[in-house]
Design a protein around this motif. Structure first.
Motif, PDB file in Angstrom:
ATOM      1  N   ARG A   1      56.679  37.252  35.234  1.00 32.89           N
ATOM      2  CA  ARG A   1      56.319  36.240  36.222  1.00 32.89           C
ATOM      3  C   ARG A   1      56.048  36.863  37.585  1.00 32.89           C
ATOM      4  O   ARG A   1      55.660  36.186  38.507  1.00 32.89           O
ATOM      5  CB  ARG A   1      57.446  35.225  36.352  1.00 32.89           C
ATOM      6  N   ILE A   2      56.281  38.167  37.706  1.00 34.10           N
ATOM      7  CA  ILE A   2      56.100  38.864  38.980  1.00 34.10           C
ATOM      8  C   ILE A   2      55.018  39.922  38.791  1.00 34.10           C
ATOM      9  O   ILE A   2      55.035  40.670  37.819  1.00 34.10           O
ATOM     10  CB  ILE A   2      57.416  39.524  39.418  1.00 34.10           C
ATOM     11  N   MET A   3      54.083  39.998  39.735  1.00 33.79           N
ATOM     12  CA  MET A   3      53.012  40.989  39.641  1.00 33.79           C
ATOM     13  C   MET A   3      53.506  42.325  40.180  1.00 33.79           C
ATOM     14  O   MET A   3      54.013  42.396  41.301  1.00 33.79           O
ATOM     15  CB  MET A   3      51.787  40.547  40.443  1.00 33.79           C
ATOM     16  N   ALA A   4      53.352  43.370  39.391  1.00 35.28           N
ATOM     17  CA  ALA A   4      53.697  44.715  39.830  1.00 35.28           C
ATOM     18  C   ALA A   4      52.704  45.153  40.910  1.00 35.28           C
ATOM     19  O   ALA A   4      51.565  44.674  40.937  1.00 35.28           O
ATOM     20  CB  ALA A   4      53.634  45.672  38.650  1.00 35.28           C
ATOM     21  N   PRO A   5      53.115  46.034  41.812  1.00 32.39           N
ATOM     22  CA  PRO A   5      52.201  46.483  42.876  1.00 32.39           C
ATOM     23  C   PRO A   5      50.872  47.036  42.346  1.00 32.39           C
ATOM     24  O   PRO A   5      49.815  46.759  42.917  1.00 32.39           O
ATOM     25  CB  PRO A   5      53.003  47.567  43.593  1.00 32.39           C
ATOM     26  N   ALA A   6      50.905  47.772  41.251  1.00 35.65           N
ATOM     27  CA  ALA A   6      49.658  48.318  40.685  1.00 35.65           C
ATOM     28  C   ALA A   6      48.735  47.196  40.210  1.00 35.65           C
ATOM     29  O   ALA A   6      47.514  47.272  40.382  1.00 35.65           O
ATOM     30  CB  ALA A   6      49.976  49.267  39.538  1.00 35.65           C
ATOM     31  N   LYS A   7      49.328  46.146  39.640  1.00 41.10           N
ATOM     32  CA  LYS A   7      48.507  45.012  39.185  1.00 41.10           C
ATOM     33  C   LYS A   7      47.929  44.251  40.367  1.00 41.10           C
ATOM     34  O   LYS A   7      46.821  43.732  40.297  1.00 41.10           O
ATOM     35  CB  LYS A   7      49.313  44.086  38.284  1.00 41.10           C
ATOM     36  N   LYS A   8      48.681  44.181  41.474  1.00 42.43           N
ATOM     37  CA  LYS A   8      48.164  43.522  42.672  1.00 42.43           C
ATOM     38  C   LYS A   8      46.930  44.254  43.187  1.00 42.43           C
ATOM     39  O   LYS A   8      45.941  43.637  43.571  1.00 42.43           O
ATOM     40  CB  LYS A   8      49.228  43.464  43.763  1.00 42.43           C
ATOM     41  N   VAL A   9      46.990  45.593  43.175  1.00 49.39           N
ATOM     42  CA  VAL A   9      45.844  46.397  43.625  1.00 49.39           C
ATOM     43  C   VAL A   9      44.656  46.157  42.703  1.00 49.39           C
ATOM     44  O   VAL A   9      43.531  45.925  43.163  1.00 49.39           O
ATOM     45  CB  VAL A   9      46.217  47.891  43.669  1.00 49.39           C
ATOM     46  N   ASP A  10      44.895  46.199  41.394  1.00 43.47           N
ATOM     47  CA  ASP A  10      43.814  45.957  40.428  1.00 43.47           C
ATOM     48  C   ASP A  10      43.229  44.554  40.612  1.00 43.47           C
ATOM     49  O   ASP A  10      42.010  44.370  40.563  1.00 43.47           O
ATOM     50  CB  ASP A  10      44.321  46.105  38.994  1.00 43.47           C
ATOM     51  N   PHE A  11      44.094  43.577  40.819  1.00 41.36           N
ATOM     52  CA  PHE A  11      43.647  42.199  41.009  1.00 41.36           C
ATOM     53  C   PHE A  11      42.753  42.094  42.246  1.00 41.36           C
ATOM     54  O   PHE A  11      41.675  41.501  42.189  1.00 41.36           O
ATOM     55  CB  PHE A  11      44.857  41.268  41.143  1.00 41.36           C
ATOM     56  N   CYS A  12      43.180  42.693  43.351  1.00 40.47           N
ATOM     57  CA  CYS A  12      42.384  42.651  44.590  1.00 40.47           C
ATOM     58  C   CYS A  12      41.034  43.327  44.407  1.00 40.47           C
ATOM     59  O   CYS A  12      40.014  42.847  44.914  1.00 40.47           O
ATOM     60  CB  CYS A  12      43.154  43.294  45.736  1.00 40.47           C
ATOM     61  N   GLN A  13      41.013  44.428  43.657  1.00 39.69           N
ATOM     62  CA  GLN A  13      39.744  45.105  43.403  1.00 39.69           C
ATOM     63  C   GLN A  13      38.809  44.225  42.579  1.00 39.69           C
ATOM     64  O   GLN A  13      37.609  44.161  42.857  1.00 39.69           O
ATOM     65  CB  GLN A  13      39.978  46.441  42.690  1.00 39.69           C
ATOM     66  N   LEU A  14      39.334  43.542  41.592  1.00 43.19           N
ATOM     67  CA  LEU A  14      38.516  42.652  40.770  1.00 43.19           C
ATOM     68  C   LEU A  14      37.971  41.487  41.602  1.00 43.19           C
ATOM     69  O   LEU A  14      36.812  41.108  41.452  1.00 43.19           O
ATOM     70  CB  LEU A  14      39.321  42.130  39.577  1.00 43.19           C
ATOM     71  N   ILE A  15      38.793  40.925  42.477  1.00 41.56           N
ATOM     72  CA  ILE A  15      38.341  39.842  43.341  1.00 41.56           C
ATOM     73  C   ILE A  15      37.254  40.357  44.283  1.00 41.56           C
ATOM     74  O   ILE A  15      36.249  39.688  44.513  1.00 41.56           O
ATOM     75  CB  ILE A  15      39.520  39.236  44.141  1.00 41.56           C
ATOM     76  N   HIS A  16      37.450  41.551  44.802  1.00 39.01           N
ATOM     77  CA  HIS A  16      36.454  42.162  45.695  1.00 39.01           C
ATOM     78  C   HIS A  16      35.112  42.358  44.978  1.00 39.01           C
ATOM     79  O   HIS A  16      34.055  42.273  45.594  1.00 39.01           O
ATOM     80  CB  HIS A  16      36.975  43.491  46.231  1.00 39.01           C
ATOM     81  N   GLU A  17      35.167  42.587  43.674  1.00 38.69           N
ATOM     82  CA  GLU A  17      33.955  42.766  42.872  1.00 38.69           C
ATOM     83  C   GLU A  17      33.367  41.426  42.427  1.00 38.69           C
ATOM     84  O   GLU A  17      32.520  41.387  41.535  1.00 38.69           O
ATOM     85  CB  GLU A  17      34.261  43.628  41.643  1.00 38.69           C
ATOM     86  N   CYS A  18      33.811  40.338  43.024  1.00 40.56           N
ATOM     87  CA  CYS A  18      33.276  38.987  42.789  1.00 40.56           C
ATOM     88  C   CYS A  18      33.687  38.362  41.462  1.00 40.56           C
ATOM     89  O   CYS A  18      32.968  37.524  40.917  1.00 40.56           O
ATOM     90  CB  CYS A  18      31.753  38.964  42.933  1.00 40.56           C
ATOM     91  N   HIS A  19      34.826  38.734  40.932  1.00 42.32           N
ATOM     92  CA  HIS A  19      35.370  38.037  39.763  1.00 42.32           C
ATOM     93  C   HIS A  19      36.127  36.812  40.251  1.00 42.32           C
ATOM     94  O   HIS A  19      36.643  36.784  41.369  1.00 42.32           O
ATOM     95  CB  HIS A  19      36.322  38.953  38.977  1.00 42.32           C
ATOM     96  N   SER A  20      36.229  35.795  39.421  1.00 43.04           N
ATOM     97  CA  SER A  20      37.004  34.608  39.787  1.00 43.04           C
ATOM     98  C   SER A  20      38.494  34.932  39.681  1.00 43.04           C
ATOM     99  O   SER A  20      38.886  35.918  39.060  1.00 43.04           O
ATOM    100  CB  SER A  20      36.661  33.443  38.865  1.00 43.04           C
TER     101      SER A  20
END
Length: 66
Positions: free
Chosen positions: A11-30
């Motif tokens: 239920r908690i996002m690991a720091p590495a997953k947060k970075v990956d998530f932000c990169q995906l959002i930056h690449e215009c993913h929903s």
């Protein structure tokens, strides 16, 4: 007491997953697509965003009171 695991997912996002998530959002993913890509639920993303917002608000109040 809240369990950190729901349906075999954390239920908690690991720091590495947060970075990956932000990169995906930056690449215009929903938000939903990015959450699926890093294997977290959209609720986990919402929970993380809410926590960040609360911490930022708390820090702002601390700085204003000084």
């Amino acid at each position: 007491m809240n369990s950190p695991l729901i349906h075999e997912r954390r239920r908690i996002m690991a720091p590495a997953k947060k970075v990956d998530f932000c990169q995906l959002i930056h690449e215009c993913h929903s938000l939903v697509a990015a959450a699926k890509w890093i294997d977290v639920s959209i609720r986990t993303v919402q929970r993380a965003r809410r926590t960040v917002a609360k911490n930022a608000q708390r820090d702002t109040v601390r700085h204003d009171s000084k």
